[in-house]
Design an enzyme around this catalytic site. Structure first.
Site, PDB file in Angstrom:
ATOM      1  N   GLU A  80       9.034  15.370  16.116  1.00 42.51           N
ATOM      2  CA  GLU A  80       9.474  15.270  14.727  1.00 42.51           C
ATOM      3  C   GLU A  80       8.674  16.246  13.878  1.00 42.51           C
ATOM      4  OE1 GLU A  80       8.386  11.715  12.540  1.00 42.51           O
ATOM      5  OE2 GLU A  80      10.420  11.642  11.773  1.00 42.51           O
ATOM      6  N   CYS A 103      13.052  10.244   7.849  1.00 39.57           N
ATOM      7  CA  CYS A 103      12.820   9.749   9.209  1.00 39.57           C
ATOM      8  C   CYS A 103      14.079   9.859  10.065  1.00 39.57           C
ATOM      9  CB  CYS A 103      12.333   8.322   9.157  1.00 39.57           C
ATOM     10  SG  CYS A 103      13.330   7.304   8.091  1.00 39.57           S
ATOM     11  N   GLU A 153       8.966   0.675  11.207  1.00 38.56           N
ATOM     12  CA  GLU A 153      10.006   1.697  10.991  1.00 38.56           C
ATOM     13  C   GLU A 153       9.310   3.034  11.167  1.00 38.56           C
ATOM     14  OE1 GLU A 153      13.168   1.189  10.282  1.00 38.56           O
ATOM     15  OE2 GLU A 153      13.287  -0.810   9.401  1.00 38.56           O
ATOM     16  N   LYS A 203       0.861  -1.197   0.000  1.00 39.14           N
ATOM     17  CA  LYS A 203       0.000   0.000   0.000  1.00 39.14           C
ATOM     18  C   LYS A 203       0.889   1.236   0.000  1.00 39.14           C
ATOM     19  CE  LYS A 203      -2.253   3.055   2.089  1.00 39.14           C
ATOM     20  NZ  LYS A 203      -2.052   4.456   1.738  1.00 39.14           N
TER      21      LYS A 203
HETATM   22  P1  NAP Z   1       1.626   7.898   8.223  1.00 39.78           P
HETATM   23  O1  NAP Z   1       0.479   8.824   8.276  1.00 39.78           O
HETATM   24  O2  NAP Z   1       1.872   7.010   9.367  1.00 39.78           O
HETATM   25  O3  NAP Z   1       1.448   7.074   6.874  1.00 39.78           O
HETATM   26  C1  NAP Z   1       2.304   6.035   6.449  1.00 39.78           C
HETATM   27  C2  NAP Z   1       1.520   5.063   5.609  1.00 39.78           C
HETATM   28  O4  NAP Z   1       0.508   4.458   6.410  1.00 39.78           O
HETATM   29  C3  NAP Z   1       0.787   5.691   4.438  1.00 39.78           C
HETATM   30  O5  NAP Z   1       0.731   4.759   3.379  1.00 39.78           O
HETATM   31  C4  NAP Z   1      -0.582   5.919   5.025  1.00 39.78           C
HETATM   32  O6  NAP Z   1      -1.580   6.069   4.063  1.00 39.78           O
HETATM   33  C5  NAP Z   1      -0.764   4.662   5.843  1.00 39.78           C
HETATM   34  N1  NAP Z   1      -1.721   4.771   6.931  1.00 39.78           N
HETATM   35  C6  NAP Z   1      -2.262   5.884   7.488  1.00 39.78           C
HETATM   36  N2  NAP Z   1      -3.086   5.541   8.494  1.00 39.78           N
HETATM   37  C7  NAP Z   1      -3.071   4.188   8.580  1.00 39.78           C
HETATM   38  C8  NAP Z   1      -3.691   3.235   9.435  1.00 39.78           C
HETATM   39  N3  NAP Z   1      -4.523   3.601  10.425  1.00 39.78           N
HETATM   40  N4  NAP Z   1      -3.438   1.928   9.253  1.00 39.78           N
HETATM   41  C9  NAP Z   1      -2.592   1.527   8.290  1.00 39.78           C
HETATM   42  N5  NAP Z   1      -1.982   2.369   7.443  1.00 39.78           N
HETATM   43  C10 NAP Z   1      -2.200   3.690   7.593  1.00 39.78           C
HETATM   44  O7  NAP Z   1       2.977   8.635   8.015  1.00 39.78           O
HETATM   45  P2  NAP Z   1       3.296   9.757   6.995  1.00 39.78           P
HETATM   46  O8  NAP Z   1       2.910  11.030   7.629  1.00 39.78           O
HETATM   47  O9  NAP Z   1       2.755   9.425   5.657  1.00 39.78           O
HETATM   48  O10 NAP Z   1       4.883   9.597   6.908  1.00 39.78           O
HETATM   49  C11 NAP Z   1       5.739  10.323   7.671  1.00 39.78           C
HETATM   50  C12 NAP Z   1       6.186   9.538   8.882  1.00 39.78           C
HETATM   51  O11 NAP Z   1       6.819   8.334   8.513  1.00 39.78           O
HETATM   52  C13 NAP Z   1       7.193  10.289   9.701  1.00 39.78           C
HETATM   53  O12 NAP Z   1       6.832  10.246  11.042  1.00 39.78           O
HETATM   54  C14 NAP Z   1       8.490   9.532   9.470  1.00 39.78           C
HETATM   55  O13 NAP Z   1       9.403   9.594  10.481  1.00 39.78           O
HETATM   56  C15 NAP Z   1       8.037   8.171   9.215  1.00 39.78           C
HETATM   57  N6  NAP Z   1       8.998   7.472   8.361  1.00 39.78           N
HETATM   58  C16 NAP Z   1       9.821   6.513   8.931  1.00 39.78           C
HETATM   59  C17 NAP Z   1      10.750   5.856   8.162  1.00 39.78           C
HETATM   60  C18 NAP Z   1      11.649   4.817   8.753  1.00 39.78           C
HETATM   61  O14 NAP Z   1      12.286   4.083   8.017  1.00 39.78           O
HETATM   62  N7  NAP Z   1      11.747   4.680  10.052  1.00 39.78           N
HETATM   63  C19 NAP Z   1      10.856   6.127   6.811  1.00 39.78           C
HETATM   64  C20 NAP Z   1      10.033   7.096   6.260  1.00 39.78           C
HETATM   65  C21 NAP Z   1       9.089   7.760   7.056  1.00 39.78           C
HETATM   66  P3  NAP Z   1      -1.937   7.554   3.551  1.00 39.78           P
HETATM   67  O15 NAP Z   1      -0.712   8.094   2.939  1.00 39.78           O
HETATM   68  O16 NAP Z   1      -2.962   7.332   2.575  1.00 39.78           O
HETATM   69  O17 NAP Z   1      -2.372   8.320   4.768  1.00 39.78           O
END
Ligand code: NAP
Ligand code: MG
Length: 497
Positions: A407, A310, A276, A202
């Site tokens: 963050e 991240c 992650e 996804k």
């Molecule tokens: P997010 O809101 O958690 O979304 C990540 C993914 O999860 C997206 O595909 C999102 O879909 C989906 N998602 C949202 N709500 C969900 C739920 N309840 N159940 C399952 N999936 C769900 O994060 P983001 O704001 O897109 O990304 C930024 C964050 O990711 C930051 O906090 C960053 O630190 C973290 N990150 C971590 C790493 C690592 O390797 N540790 C790498 C990259 C990013 P939608 O996009 O459609 O909402």
């Protein structure tokens, strides 16, 4: 027509004087490469693009122009059911394929990513806003590298787990964020496939494009139907995948908040889980460091990919004796960064990924400006449409301030100081996160001592934000658990007898 051999890539850098006829692929404007896109993308299930069951589509836009690029299917529960069923059906055949054959498929994916690298880079920069220089030189080559690396592991798993009998986990539900779309897809899919699993992926709502182009690559290389299924949609689509009883393993990269919810919903189900999550990583500058290099490292640490990283070095700790020099040089360097069109190869800082993310960043900027620290932002104009944030920093920050703790996921740096190595370690570790850290010093002994005391999954020494498929990546504490990449990354996709 000329009979002279084509000039080498290096010699074709100037615009006017060299005859580029017939050599357009070497021309210095790779950004003019147009990715071949469809008007609409269905869901990639069982080896075919399909209409979503409820017929819904959403637009994916370019955050630098706010214009629609194309339309993408909105996957619902019924679609997730279809995708998981396809992955389950494909599992016996894929997992029992001779490992060397699985490796060949993965190798072909890697080759095709390389061949289509220019198009993929442009698509990535259009859809997500990152500078083409980064898509072209970092994201896409690393995605290819990840598939190459894991193609090599497919028939060598018994060496990775000597004396054990590694078997696939089963159907993997994989959810990725928007900051490194194709690269995160590669991090998820390559090890899963190498270990004989099948997948439902996804992508994030704002950056689905390169995952769909990857689906076309799977089609081209004739990856058996159902081995990888790609379901676009929003958070609810991800939630349906996470909660599906037909999924054996969940791999999630995203925010700590969503990660915690996923951990709760997976508890007691027997599903394997790796997370992650976010970070607030320290980048520590000692007074014996090469200051010019350290300043470059700070820039690379926090302004790379607009700070949507991240492991971004979002907290800089500078030893007090060099604080003024570091901050002065840093500001000078920040003023040289070019903010603007992601498709311009001279751009250093592209567009913020979405309107929502810009609002989040602005909320933090307002919060920080209302506190006791000093705000400074690089000079310059930004385009009139799109989402932009010029590189900025808060100076004289207290560790208790929100902008030093949470963050931000944008080009925003918090600058703090320390006097002794012990103080640097204590301040660096004073965070709920533990994803990465950087150390800048001339002294090898100091590097080893400090690195061993930092609670971080990755510690970079006199460099920052460098990635390699052979190197495991992952966090401690609220940055998640499990590792991706390297031999350690295979563990999450195997069951051992
Ligand atoms: P997010 O809101 O958690 O979304 C990540 C993914 O999860 C997206 O595909 C999102 O879909 C989906 N998602 C949202 N709500 C969900 C739920 N309840 N159940 C399952 N999936 C769900 O994060 P983001 O704001 O897109 O990304 C930024 C964050 O990711 C930051 O906090 C960053 O630190 C973290 N990150 C971590 C790493 C690592 O390797 N540790 C790498 C990259 C990013 P939608 O996009 O459609 O909402
Ligand atoms: Mg987009």
């Amino acid at each position: 027509m000329t009979t002279a051999p084509p000039p080498s890539r290096a010699s074709v850098v100037g615009p006017a004087t060299i005859d580029l006829a017939g050599l357009w692929e070497y021309a210095p404007a790779p950004e003019s490469v147009k990715p071949r896109l469809r008007d609409r993308y269905g869901l990639y299930i069982d080896g075919k693009f399909m209409e979503p069951s409820e017929g819904g589509y959403f637009k994916t836009i370019s955050p630098s122009t706010e214009q629609t690029i194309t339309e993408v299917a909105e996957g619902t529960q019924a679609d997730v059911d279809r995708a998981v069923a396809a992955a389950r059906d494909a599992l016996p055949k894929w997992s029992s394929l001779p490992a060397i054959e699985r490796g060949k498929y993965i190798f072909r994916i890697a080759r095709r990513i390389q061949e289509l690298g220019r198009e993929l880079a442009v698509a990535e920069s259009m859809d997500g806003g990152k500078p083409i220089r980064e898509s072209r030189d970092v994201d896409i080559p690393l995605a290819a590298q990840h598939f190459f690396y894991h193609a090599g592991w497919a028939d060598k798993l018994q060496y990775a787990f000597a004396g054990r009998n590694p078997k696939p986990v089963g159907v993997c539900g994989q959810i990725i964020p928007w900051n490194f779309p194709l690269l995160m897809a590669a991090w998820k899919l390559a090890p899963a496939l190498a270990c004989g699993n099948t997948c439902v992926l996804k992508p994030a709502e704002t950056t689905p494009l390169t995952a769909l182009l990857l689906a076309e690559i799977f089609d081209e290389i004739e990856l058996p139907a159902g081995v990888v299924n790609i379901i676009t949609g929003a958070g609810a689509t991800g939630e349906a995948l996470v909660n599906h009883s037909g999924v054996d393993k969940i791999a999630f990269t995203g925010s700590t908040g969503v990660g915690k919810r996923i951990a709760e919903s997976a508890a007691g189900t027997g599903k394997k889980l790796t997370l992650e999550l976010g970070g607030k990583s320290p980048n520590i500058i000692f007074d014996d460091a090469s200051i010019d290099q350290a300043v470059e490292g700070i820039v690379q640490g926090i302004y790379f990919n607009q700070g949507h990283v991240c492991c971004a070095g979002s907290r800089v700790f500078v030893q007090e004796s060099v604080r003024d020099e570091v901050v002065d040089k840093l500001k000078r360097r920040m003023n040289q960064l070019r903010v603007g069109d992601p498709l311009d190869k001279n751009t250093d800082v592209g567009a913020i990924n979405s309107e929502g993310q810009l609002a989040t960043i602005n909320k933090y900027l307002a919060e920080g400006k209302g506190g006791g620290c000093d705000f400074w932002q690089a000079e310059g104009d930004v385009p009139s449409s799109g989402y932009w944030c010029r590189p900025c920093l808060f100076d004289n920050v207290q560790p208790s301030e929100v902008i030093a703790r949470e963050e931000i996921f944008g080009p925003v740096l918090a600058v703090m100081t320390f006097r002794t190595p012990a103080e640097a370690i204590e301040r660096a570790n004073n965070t709920p996160y533990g994803l990465a850290a950087g150390i800048w010093t001339d002294k090898g002994s100091k590097i080893f001592e400090i690195a061993s005391k930092l609670k971080a999954g990755v510690v970079w020494l006199n460099t920052y934000n460098k990635f390699d498929a052979a190197s495991p990546f992952g966090g401690f504490k609220e940055s998640g658990f499990g590792r991706e990449g390297g031999m350690h990354g295979l563990r999450a996709y195997t069951q051992l007898d």
